[in-house]
Enzyme design. Structure first.
Site, PDB file in Angstrom:
ATOM      1  N   ASP A   1       0.863  -1.187   0.000  1.00 25.72           N
ATOM      2  CA  ASP A   1       0.000   0.000   0.000  1.00 25.72           C
ATOM      3  C   ASP A   1       0.895   1.230   0.000  1.00 25.72           C
ATOM      4  OD1 ASP A   1      -2.171   1.609  -0.013  1.00 25.72           O
ATOM      5  OD2 ASP A   1      -3.019   0.893   1.880  1.00 25.72           O
ATOM      6  N   VAL A   2       1.286   1.657  -1.201  1.00 28.51           N
ATOM      7  CA  VAL A   2       2.296   2.710  -1.340  1.00 28.51           C
ATOM      8  C   VAL A   2       1.729   3.996  -1.944  1.00 28.51           C
ATOM      9  CG1 VAL A   2       4.150   1.010  -1.457  1.00 28.51           C
ATOM     10  CG2 VAL A   2       3.120   1.829  -3.598  1.00 28.51           C
ATOM     11  N   LYS A   3       0.643   3.889  -2.672  1.00 25.79           N
ATOM     12  CA  LYS A   3      -0.039   5.052  -3.273  1.00 25.79           C
ATOM     13  C   LYS A   3       0.930   5.978  -3.992  1.00 25.79           C
ATOM     14  CE  LYS A   3      -4.028   4.748  -0.214  1.00 25.79           C
ATOM     15  NZ  LYS A   3      -3.644   3.708   0.764  1.00 25.79           N
ATOM     16  N   ARG A   4       1.901   5.415  -4.723  1.00 30.08           N
ATOM     17  CA  ARG A   4       2.898   6.205  -5.415  1.00 30.08           C
ATOM     18  C   ARG A   4       2.285   6.854  -6.653  1.00 30.08           C
ATOM     19  NH1 ARG A   4       4.942   5.722  -0.760  1.00 30.08           N
ATOM     20  NH2 ARG A   4       7.064   4.962  -0.496  1.00 30.08           N
TER      21      ARG A   4
END
Lengths: 302, 302
Positions: B80-83
């Site tokens: 869950d990095v939402k880059r």
């Protein structure tokens, strides 16, 4: 790695093989030299964390050391991290990337008391003077960054209109007669309303790409209290003339960022001399062009 | 740190003091036990990188080792990095967080040839089976992730409608008769059009919060080929009944995520026994509730 000076990469490979550790070592040596070269001409550097993350923990150590070197040279550091999430998670990102209150030593209380556990110290190695953030989550994804920035006087740059070709797909969508990005701009003004300094500018700034000059002028009007961070100059196609609209009438209120066109300036082969000299010349020449475009001839304004 | 079992935190403090290293050590020990406990009931785990980043390089090492432990236990890992960023930078994030082609050993060619330098191997320690990304930059910020995911069969979950209270501020803005998030949903379908498996689902999924059931049903219709990743169950207020709309008629097409309500289940003091048992029970009970809500009584469908 394919753009850095040969001798520097070769040294790192001799020491660590063709590994992420060698990459991290080469990047850090390169960054130190770039920082030392641009320091007289620049107010800030903006390391892009993605390129360090690609080399894992070793790469991120080089990111941290790059920040340390820039600060030691007196430059401000803008961590280009574009983080974003719901409130509780945004608070963790804020702790990671922004300093906290000036004096907050860990309380020397015994273990087992809930309050002590809650105050566990975060690491400070990624702390920058300002960071970029993405506002898609709305206010509760931004407020933890804002609270943390207030504690230390750090700054935020909210993505409003990005510099890439496809940015229009979502950012230009018509929302009741205004493009989406203008609605984001209104929130930026709102978020920064209570945190304006003597300059009139707030700690909540905005990212607005050099590649869309008309949007840039519009955003300067829509966010009179936001410092604009303007990427896209040079390699992405933006020119000095394109960015003049980002400045206020006094020639202030914007930070113009050039990355590839400065740090890889030695690759065009012009000028001769050590590669660091080409980097320094590119930064110095950009500084002069920007000054002339916003203040007229050098030295006529403060 | 204030939510983890006392003995585990005390052990880490004894070994490393009250430092980021101690936090990383405690978190990793906690994660290993949580993963071992939920493994029979879960298909995937979703570590949230922000909470590791707050503890710097030590924290990120724990993130990498958490991924390794989950994969060793046969669980899929959703980073869950939402880059998000412009294309060239998104490519670096993709290298950091997604595996590349199955067989890509570094070419054993001599240094000094441009192509070799370009193929410098990225680190693999953060590689997950899927990651979350933010699509604000439009297609050219998504395509590098898509290209990398195709190479290895990894997955993407694009933020479409997030679970937090203020998500409506920007995501619900009316864009020509449709909310902004429905326009993002249309892009998700478009980006995944060429990459559908035998299931009919594509490698481009979407994040759609459990806290907005009506939006969830609408998104199931708008993105018939996207697996929905549904956060917000439990601590954020979403219920099992709220998420049924995320599944297709066969009870498939969604991954429901519970974080705090499972991993901190031991904190409500019910049930007795070691803390790991409470975590296992919470995961198992959620699995049963979800199955019954989507398939009727346990065992009546495949």
């Amino acid at each position: 790695m394919d753009l850095m000076p040969d001798d520097l990469v070769e040294r790192a490979v001799r020491a660590c093989g063709r590994t992420p550790a060698a990459a991290a070592r080469a990047v850090l040596e390169f960054n130190r030299a770039v920082i030392d070269s641009v320091e007289p001409a620049a107010v800030a550097v903006k390391p892009q964390i993605a390129f360090y993350e690609a080399f894992g923990c070793e790469g991120l150590r080089a990111y941290a050391e790059t920040i340390g070197h820039a600060r030691a040279r007196g430059l401000l550091v803008i961590g280009d991290v574009k983080r974003n999430d719901i409130g509780s998670t945004a608070a963790a990102y804020a702790q990671a990337h922004l300093p906290g209150p000036p004096a907050s030593p860990p309380a020397p209380l015994p273990l087992g008391e809930g309050r002590v556990r809650a105050a566990w110290p975060a690491a400070s190695e990624f702390h920058a003077d300002a960071i970029t953030i993405n506002a898609l989550f709305g206010s509760d994804g931004v407020k933890p960054f804002l609270e943390r920035a207030r504690q230390s006087g750090a700054g935020l740059f909210v993505l409003v209109r990005t510099s890439n070709p496809s940015s229009a797909e979502l950012q230009d969508l018509d929302c009741g007669g205004e493009p989406f990005y203008v609605r984001v701009a209104a929130l930026v003004e709102e978020w920064g309303a209570c945190d304006r300094g003597a300059s009139g500018y707030s700690l909540v700034g905005a990212v607005a790409g050099a590649t869309f000059p008309a949007a840039l002028r519009r955003l300067r009007q829509a966010m009179p209290h936001a410092v604009l961070l303007v990427p896209g100059l040079g390699a992405q196609g933006g020119t000095v003339a394109d960015v003049t609209g980002a400045f206020d009438a006094q020639g202030r209120g914007a930070i113009v960022n050039a990355s590839r066109s400065v740090i890889y300036a030695f690759r065009d082969g012009a000028g001769g001399g050590p590669w660091q000299q080409a980097v320094r010349r590119a930064a110095e020449s950009l500084r002069c062009e920007l000054w002339q475009a916003t203040h007229g001839a050098l030295g006529t304004a403060d």
